[in-house]
Design an enzyme around this catalytic site. Sequence first.
Site, PDB file in Angstrom:
ATOM      1  N   GLY A  10       0.836  -1.203   0.000  1.00  0.00           N
ATOM      2  CA  GLY A  10       0.000   0.000   0.000  1.00  0.00           C
ATOM      3  C   GLY A  10       0.870   1.251   0.000  1.00  0.00           C
ATOM      4  N   GLN A  11       0.222   2.412   0.049  1.00  0.00           N
ATOM      5  CA  GLN A  11       0.939   3.693  -0.032  1.00  0.00           C
ATOM      6  C   GLN A  11       1.978   3.861   1.068  1.00  0.00           C
ATOM      7  OE1 GLN A  11      -0.965   7.442  -1.168  1.00  0.00           O
ATOM      8  NE2 GLN A  11      -2.756   6.583  -0.136  1.00  0.00           N
ATOM      9  N   LEU A  12       1.544   3.647   2.310  1.00  0.00           N
ATOM     10  CA  LEU A  12       2.469   3.859   3.431  1.00  0.00           C
ATOM     11  C   LEU A  12       3.537   2.766   3.456  1.00  0.00           C
ATOM     12  CD1 LEU A  12       3.314   5.412   5.934  1.00  0.00           C
ATOM     13  CD2 LEU A  12       1.661   4.072   7.261  1.00  0.00           C
ATOM     14  N   THR A  63      -9.217   0.506   3.191  1.00  0.00           N
ATOM     15  CA  THR A  63      -9.198   1.975   3.120  1.00  0.00           C
ATOM     16  C   THR A  63     -10.207   2.575   2.128  1.00  0.00           C
ATOM     17  OG1 THR A  63      -7.388   1.867   1.514  1.00  0.00           O
ATOM     18  CG2 THR A  63      -6.769   2.151   3.820  1.00  0.00           C
ATOM     19  N   TYR A 126     -16.124   2.986   7.759  1.00  0.00           N
ATOM     20  CA  TYR A 126     -14.651   2.987   7.805  1.00  0.00           C
ATOM     21  C   TYR A 126     -14.172   3.537   9.153  1.00  0.00           C
ATOM     22  CZ  TYR A 126      -9.902   4.720   6.864  1.00  0.00           C
ATOM     23  OH  TYR A 126      -8.553   5.010   6.934  1.00  0.00           O
ATOM     24  N   TRP A 151      -5.739  12.349   5.102  1.00  0.00           N
ATOM     25  CA  TRP A 151      -5.591  12.697   3.682  1.00  0.00           C
ATOM     26  C   TRP A 151      -4.232  12.238   3.127  1.00  0.00           C
ATOM     27  CZ3 TRP A 151      -7.893  18.212   2.417  1.00  0.00           C
ATOM     28  CH2 TRP A 151      -9.116  18.370   3.077  1.00  0.00           C
TER      29      TRP A 151
HETATM   30  N1  LIG Z   1      -5.366   6.760   2.558  1.00  0.00           N
HETATM   31  C1  LIG Z   1      -5.741   7.741   3.349  1.00  0.00           C
HETATM   32  O1  LIG Z   1      -6.152   8.825   2.910  1.00  0.00           O
HETATM   33  C2  LIG Z   1      -5.656   7.554   4.839  1.00  0.00           C
HETATM   34  C3  LIG Z   1      -6.082   8.611   5.681  1.00  0.00           C
HETATM   35  C4  LIG Z   1      -5.997   8.433   7.051  1.00  0.00           C
HETATM   36  C5  LIG Z   1      -5.504   7.250   7.580  1.00  0.00           C
HETATM   37  N2  LIG Z   1      -5.126   6.233   6.751  1.00  0.00           N
HETATM   38  C6  LIG Z   1      -4.627   4.984   7.339  1.00  0.00           C
HETATM   39  O2  LIG Z   1      -3.258   4.864   6.992  1.00  0.00           O
HETATM   40  C7  LIG Z   1      -2.911   3.483   6.847  1.00  0.00           C
HETATM   41  C8  LIG Z   1      -2.194   3.255   5.529  1.00  0.00           C
HETATM   42  O3  LIG Z   1      -3.070   3.660   4.472  1.00  0.00           O
HETATM   43  P1  LIG Z   1      -2.680   3.468   2.944  1.00  0.00           P
HETATM   44  O4  LIG Z   1      -3.279   4.600   2.202  1.00  0.00           O
HETATM   45  O5  LIG Z   1      -1.229   3.176   2.825  1.00  0.00           O
HETATM   46  O6  LIG Z   1      -3.532   2.160   2.616  1.00  0.00           O
HETATM   47  P2  LIG Z   1      -3.542   1.282   1.267  1.00  0.00           P
HETATM   48  O7  LIG Z   1      -2.721   1.962   0.230  1.00  0.00           O
HETATM   49  O8  LIG Z   1      -4.965   0.936   1.011  1.00  0.00           O
HETATM   50  O9  LIG Z   1      -2.734  -0.033   1.706  1.00  0.00           O
HETATM   51  C9  LIG Z   1      -3.265  -1.004   2.542  1.00  0.00           C
HETATM   52  C10 LIG Z   1      -2.590  -2.305   2.180  1.00  0.00           C
HETATM   53  O10 LIG Z   1      -3.077  -3.346   3.048  1.00  0.00           O
HETATM   54  C11 LIG Z   1      -3.347  -4.480   2.247  1.00  0.00           C
HETATM   55  N3  LIG Z   1      -4.270  -5.402   2.912  1.00  0.00           N
HETATM   56  C12 LIG Z   1      -5.622  -5.421   2.860  1.00  0.00           C
HETATM   57  N4  LIG Z   1      -6.101  -6.461   3.565  1.00  0.00           N
HETATM   58  C13 LIG Z   1      -5.021  -7.108   4.098  1.00  0.00           C
HETATM   59  C14 LIG Z   1      -4.860  -8.248   4.895  1.00  0.00           C
HETATM   60  N5  LIG Z   1      -5.920  -8.954   5.315  1.00  0.00           N
HETATM   61  N6  LIG Z   1      -3.620  -8.644   5.249  1.00  0.00           N
HETATM   62  C15 LIG Z   1      -2.534  -7.959   4.818  1.00  0.00           C
HETATM   63  N7  LIG Z   1      -2.618  -6.861   4.038  1.00  0.00           N
HETATM   64  C16 LIG Z   1      -3.846  -6.437   3.677  1.00  0.00           C
HETATM   65  C17 LIG Z   1      -3.927  -3.875   0.985  1.00  0.00           C
HETATM   66  O11 LIG Z   1      -3.988  -4.817  -0.059  1.00  0.00           O
HETATM   67  P3  LIG Z   1      -5.141  -4.588  -1.208  1.00  0.00           P
HETATM   68  O12 LIG Z   1      -4.814  -3.309  -1.866  1.00  0.00           O
HETATM   69  O13 LIG Z   1      -4.944  -5.810  -2.063  1.00  0.00           O
HETATM   70  O14 LIG Z   1      -6.445  -4.565  -0.471  1.00  0.00           O
HETATM   71  C18 LIG Z   1      -2.921  -2.754   0.743  1.00  0.00           C
HETATM   72  O15 LIG Z   1      -1.749  -3.229   0.089  1.00  0.00           O
HETATM   73  C19 LIG Z   1      -4.220   2.707   7.013  1.00  0.00           C
HETATM   74  O16 LIG Z   1      -4.307   2.236   8.333  1.00  0.00           O
HETATM   75  C20 LIG Z   1      -5.296   3.743   6.778  1.00  0.00           C
HETATM   76  O17 LIG Z   1      -6.487   3.437   7.474  1.00  0.00           O
HETATM   77  C21 LIG Z   1      -5.180   6.374   5.400  1.00  0.00           C
END
Ligand SMILES: NC(=O)c1ccc[n+]([C@@H]2O[C@H](COP(=O)([O-])OP(=O)(O)OC[C@H]3O[C@@H](n4cnc5c(N)ncnc54)[C@H](OP(=O)(O)O)[C@@H]3O)[C@@H](O)[C@H]2O)c1
Length: 294
Positions: A10-12, A63, A126, A151
């Site tokens: 994922g992004q982070l 997400t 969410y 964000w």
């Molecule tokens: N994005 C935002 O704007 C935002 C804002 C505030 C907080 N956050 C928090 O920041 C954190 C990182 O966000 P991000 O944007 O990096 O998220 P992301 O890009 O959606 O990455 C999440 C990763 O987790 C994987 N995943 C899903 N289900 C899983 C499982 N059962 N076991 C192992 N991996 C799994 C996803 O795979 P798939 O892609 O195949 O599902 C994806 O590679 C999250 O906790 C999110 O809630 C995000």
Amino acid sequence: MKIIVTGSKGQLGRSIQEISSQYPDFAFVFTDIEELDICDSVQVDKFFVVEKPFAVVNCAAYTAVDKAEKEQILAKKINSEAVVNLVNECKKTGAKLIHISTDYLFDGNKSTPYHEKDIVRPQSIYGITKLEGETAILRAEIKSIIIRTSWLYSAFGNNFVKTMIRLGQERDQLGIVSDQVGTPTYAGDLAKVILDILQMGAKDSKRFVPGIYHFSNEGVASWYDFTKAIFEIHQVINCKVNPIDTASYPTPASRPAYSVLNKSKIKTTFAIEIPYWRDSLKLCLNKLKEDANK
Ligand SMILES: NC(=O)c1ccc[n+]([C@@H]2O[C@H](COP(=O)([O-])OP(=O)(O)OC[C@H]3O[C@@H](n4cnc5c(N)ncnc54)[C@H](OP(=O)(O)O)[C@@H]3O)[C@@H](O)[C@H]2O)c1
């Protein structure tokens, strides 16, 4: 010292991978659902037995904020129940946990930045499932740090910045919400803070101070301001951006009208400085340009 990173595609997760070589004291084990499905308690247990991590950074999450309104069971499974699997292993082995949470825990009724102790009242599935994840961690009394961010964007995967660049090149005008205010966060900045905290904790365990922390970039913006800045810096010149209100752009999930986070606690506890959001946006857009020219 081993660090397991979950959800590392994922992004982070990818942002952590990108800077991981700058932290040679750590041996990173990058996993995503194929290597370590955090919903599978047996697999998680086996993984901890084999790897014996010093710490786990949980970047895995559901997400898709709007889709979650229909996929409640899956969102709960990943954002809440799976967190219990990680918590149980951390409790058994003494591993530290850094978990990421969200500004969407707040209802958005405040007009000054949210503190860690402010009342949470999520407005979406969410947000509810992310709050359940936090609660599971806090109940367990493990050595954990929860970082709420907002964000998030990066040069990786799908996100608002990349969507706006694409739409800006396809259309001659766009209506963007101007009455939701928060702060964009460059995932590269969050990745650095996470690894800096772990490094401090590895050198002196007292410096890994458990608790909830808020982290975003500095400054304040609406989605409209964010889009205008993206277009200005990336020189998207043929698309006009029009401010619209939330009511004109209904989405399945409600979002807080105001979700600026107060970052005093993380700044003072870990002695960090946080970049201004437009400066970090420039870095990300430069990286996107470099990647496109490769
Ligand atoms: N994005 C935002 O704007 C935002 C804002 C505030 C907080 N956050 C928090 O920041 C954190 C990182 O966000 P991000 O944007 O990096 O998220 P992301 O890009 O959606 O990455 C999440 C990763 O987790 C994987 N995943 C899903 N289900 C899983 C499982 N059962 N076991 C192992 N991996 C799994 C996803 O795979 P798939 O892609 O195949 O599902 C994806 O590679 C999250 O906790 C999110 O809630 C995000």
